[in-house]
Every structure is written in C-alpha cells, then in structure tokens.
Design an enzyme around this catalytic site. Structure first.
Site, PDB file in Angstrom:
ATOM      1  N   THR A 138       0.818  -1.212   0.000  1.00 21.08           N
ATOM      2  CA  THR A 138       0.000   0.000   0.000  1.00 21.08           C
ATOM      3  C   THR A 138       0.857   1.269   0.000  1.00 21.08           C
ATOM      4  O   THR A 138       1.984   1.255   0.523  1.00 21.08           O
ATOM      5  CB  THR A 138      -0.909   0.006   1.257  1.00 21.08           C
ATOM      6  N   ASP A 139       0.299   2.354  -0.520  1.00 21.29           N
ATOM      7  CA  ASP A 139       0.998   3.650  -0.467  1.00 21.29           C
ATOM      8  C   ASP A 139       1.115   4.154   0.974  1.00 21.29           C
ATOM      9  O   ASP A 139       1.885   5.069   1.251  1.00 21.29           O
ATOM     10  CB  ASP A 139       0.299   4.696  -1.355  1.00 21.29           C
ATOM     11  N   GLU A 140       0.364   3.543   1.904  1.00 21.04           N
ATOM     12  CA  GLU A 140       0.390   4.030   3.290  1.00 21.04           C
ATOM     13  C   GLU A 140       1.718   3.744   3.977  1.00 21.04           C
ATOM     14  O   GLU A 140       2.015   4.328   5.017  1.00 21.04           O
ATOM     15  CB  GLU A 140      -0.783   3.438   4.080  1.00 21.04           C
ATOM     16  N   LYS A 150       2.094  -3.576   7.218  1.00 18.49           N
ATOM     17  CA  LYS A 150       2.322  -3.749   5.770  1.00 18.49           C
ATOM     18  C   LYS A 150       3.797  -3.452   5.441  1.00 18.49           C
ATOM     19  O   LYS A 150       4.410  -4.144   4.636  1.00 18.49           O
ATOM     20  CB  LYS A 150       1.402  -2.834   4.958  1.00 18.49           C
ATOM     21  N   TYR A 153      -1.682  -0.586  11.032  1.00 21.35           N
ATOM     22  CA  TYR A 153      -1.891  -1.228   9.717  1.00 21.35           C
ATOM     23  C   TYR A 153      -0.696  -0.993   8.809  1.00 21.35           C
ATOM     24  O   TYR A 153      -0.088  -1.936   8.290  1.00 21.35           O
ATOM     25  CB  TYR A 153      -3.183  -0.693   9.067  1.00 21.35           C
TER      26      TYR A 153
END
Ligand code: NAD
Ligand code: TYD
Length: 335
Positions: free
Chosen positions: A123-125, A151, A147
């Site tokens: 994810t870009d997060e 990741k 989260y």
C-alpha cells in the site's frame, strides 16, 4: 500458468481472480483465504463453478496449509491482510500476525517449493503522510498506523529475502481503492450505504485529508501487469492520479444520490490520521502501464452499484454481528 492467490475472497483479490480467469482461458487459480470478517464468497459467485478455480479455506500463517495450496503453482499473489486502519488502532495484533508473519510464511514457501514469482500486494500508506510532492519507490518508509507499519514489515521481509536468498518476489504499492464489493467499513462504501439508509456520514476532523483514488479494476490490472513484467526485488507504485479530499468524495456521493449535506456528521478525528497520500508512478508509466477508469464516472458507477446491489451489503451489515459490533465500538465514542 497456475497461480496461488491469497486473500482472494476480499475486495481487490476477488476482482483480480474474476478478471484474470476472464482474460486467460488457460490459467488456473487456487484461492487460499481464511474468510475473516472481510472475506466474502459472494464476491466469487461468477467463478465458483469454473473448473480452473479452486477455493481453499485456510490461514497464510499456517505453513502446512500454504505448502499444500502452493503445490505446482508458478506464482503467488498475496492480497491476504488485515486492511482497515481504524481496526488496527483498536486492535493491532491480528495485523502483525497476518501482514508480517503471513508474508514471511509465503516467502518461505516460495523458497521451499522453488516457485518462480511472488507479488506482495502492499500500500501507499507505508510511505506515511506526504505533506507535499509525491513519493517514488525509493522514498523512505515511515508508516503512521499499526496497519501501515504491519504492511511495511511485510515489504521489508520481501526485500530482505530477495537480497539474502534471491527470492523472486516483488511489491506493489497501490493507492486507496474504490469500486463494487468493498466491505462497508471503508470511507466510500460506508458513506454510500449509510446515505442509502438515511444515516449520518461520520466525517473525521476537517474532512480535508487527501487520498489518491484508484478503481479496483485498475488496481487488479496493475498487479497483473507487475506479475508479468515486474523485476524481482523491486517495488511498483500503482496510483490512480485522482487526489481528492474526503469532503470532495462526500460531495459526489451526496450529489449522485440527490441528498443534502445535512447528513454529514463531523466526528472526532482518527488518531495519527495521515493528511495526504501521493504517489509518483513514473516507474510503471515508463513500462507502459497506466490506469484506465475516469474517476468521477467510476465513482458514480460504484455508487449506483451499491444502490442496485443492496442484498450484497445488507447481508454484511445485518447478516452477522461483526459490522454492528464494530460500529458500536468505534463510532459511539467519536460522535
Ligand atoms: P479486504 O479486507 O477486502 O480482504 C482481505 C482478504 O484477506 C479477506 O478475504 C480475508 O478473509 C483474507 N485474509 C485476512 N487474513 C488472512 C489470513 N491470515 N490468511 C488468509 N486470508 C486472510 O482487503 P482488500 O481491500 O481487498 O486489500 C487487499 C490487499 O490490498 C491488502 O494486502 C491491502 O493491504 C492492499 N491494499 C488495499 C487498498 C484498499 O484501498 N483497499 C489499497 C492499497 C493496498
Ligand atoms: P479509509 O477508507 O479507512 O482508508 P485509509 O484510511 O486506508 O486511507 O479512509 C479514507 C479516508 O476517509 C481517511 O482520510 C479517513 C476518512 N474516513 C472518515 O472521514 N470517516 C470514516 O468513517 C472513515 C472510515 C474514513
């Protein structure tokens, strides 16, 4: 080509399976999914009787189950994860378990069975909040939530295993995804289904946080492109190029459903709330891939899908205890 897809009963994984089987008549897919609250076999109705498709219920942390499901496959694509930021704030352990240990278990299976490729869907997060500019794949990882930290832990395992053992794995970092079949805890399906039921829309903080929205079909196709053309040991950003504030998204939902903004309810902000995500996607663009879905048209079609498929989300909101329990636990104290 025979694939092991993990987490294929969720939102993006199920789109990937439906689209891959439709596009490649000679490919086979094993789908290994634990069926957590977010896993939903209704998402796979159109392929469940396809002889090229096999469903295995199981946990990616369980190496025996993984080794059995991965027998004879050419590649693994891992969508399996705990995915909701707010749940990771309320209860982080499951995120560490699946998103880090589960990724490790899959990497071990790739080595043990000599599988030729693995795509870890990330994810870009993992880059954290990007106050200005956009981040390419070399940008430092600085996750904000349990989260995104989990990741990022998965991503680091992939990179370390490639470097140490030569494991042929790569990473995709997709941006916020929207479309049909998304569990109605995330912003867009939550607000659309609440609006359809005449409920309030709980907007965090000032509503000016920015996300880059990517249609689920584009996200699935970008992952498929990386599976075929990516280079092991590399990461690939997959963005939609559609940066919008949450207030702008809410405005389109209200407009499509012909409702007034009286139903917006300002609620307590999410702790550690990332202000903005923004990806530089030149790497994939240079390789010849770009998303296809025009944003406002895709969003309006998505809103109409939830309006026309109420059986799908009402089963989730009212068919089990999970949704009601989550809503009470998280939102009661924020209002
Ligand atoms: P989702 O929550 O809809 O589905 C996750 C799926 O994984 C479910 O079917 C669930 O049953 C399964 N699962 C969870 N734990 C498992 C385990 N231990 N073993 C086997 N299966 C397990 O998720 P999604 O939105 O489809 O996201 C898929 C992937 O894409 C995730 O890795 C997520 O981090 C990433 N991603 C999502 C978005 C987004 O906006 N939704 C954006 C970028 C990246
Ligand atoms: P979300 O869909 O949870 O995705 P992520 O946090 O992974 O980006 O949230 C998208 C944006 O919407 C984020 O800025 C938080 C905001 N949001 C709300 O304002 N209210 C809500 O009830 C939810 C779930 C999200």
């Amino acid at each position: 080509m025979k694939l092991l897809v993990c987490g294929g009963a969720g939102f993006i994984g199920s789109a990937f399976i439906r689209r891959t089987l439709a596009k490649h008549p000679d490919w086979q897919i094993n789908n290994l999914d634990k069926l957590t609250y977010a896993g939903n076999l209704d998402n796979l109705r159109e392929v469940e009787d396809d002889p090229r498709y096999r469903f295995v219920q199981g946990d990616i942390v369980d190496s025996e189950v993984v080794l059995e499901a991965a027998q004879g496959v050419d590649a693994i694509v891992n969508f399996a994860a705990e995915t909701h930021v707010d749940r990771s704030i309320a209860e982080p352990e499951a995120f560490l378990y699946t998103d880090i240990i589960g990724t490790h278990t899959l990497l071990e299976a790739v080595r043990e069975l000599g599988i030729s490729r693995m795509v870890q869907v990330s994810t870009d997060e993992v880059y954290g909040s990007i106050e200005e500019g956009s981040c390419d794949e070399a940008y430092p990882i600085a996750p904000s939530s349990p989260y995104s930290a989990s990741k990022a832990g998965g991503d680091l395992q992939v990179m370390a295993d490639h470097r140490t053992y030569g494991t042929p794995a790569m990473i995709t970092r997709g941006s916020n995804t929207y479309g049909p079949h998304q569990y109605p805890e995330k912003l867009i399906p939550l607000f659309v289904t609440n609006a359809l039921e005449g409920e309030q829309l709980p907007l965090y903080g000032d509503g000016l946080n920015v996300r880059d929205w990517l249609h689920v079909d584009d996200h699935a196709d970008g992952i498929a492109f990386v599976l075929e053309h990516g280079e092991p040991g590399h990461a690939y950003n997959i963005g939609g190029g559609n940066e919008r504030t949450n207030l702008e998204i809410t405005g389109i939902i209200l407009d499509e459903l012909d409702l007034s903004d009286d139903i917006i309810q300002r609620v307590l902000d999410r702790p550690g709330h990332d202000r903005r995500y923004s990806l530089d996607c030149a790497r994939l663009a240079d390789m010849g891939w770009a998303p296809q879905v025009e944003f406002e048209q895709g969003l309006r079609q998505t809103i109409r899908w939830y309006r026309d498929n109420q059986w799908w989300w009402k089963k989730i909101k009212y068919g089990t205890e999970d949704f009601a329990e989550w809503k009470k636990r998280w939102y009661e104290e924020r209002i």
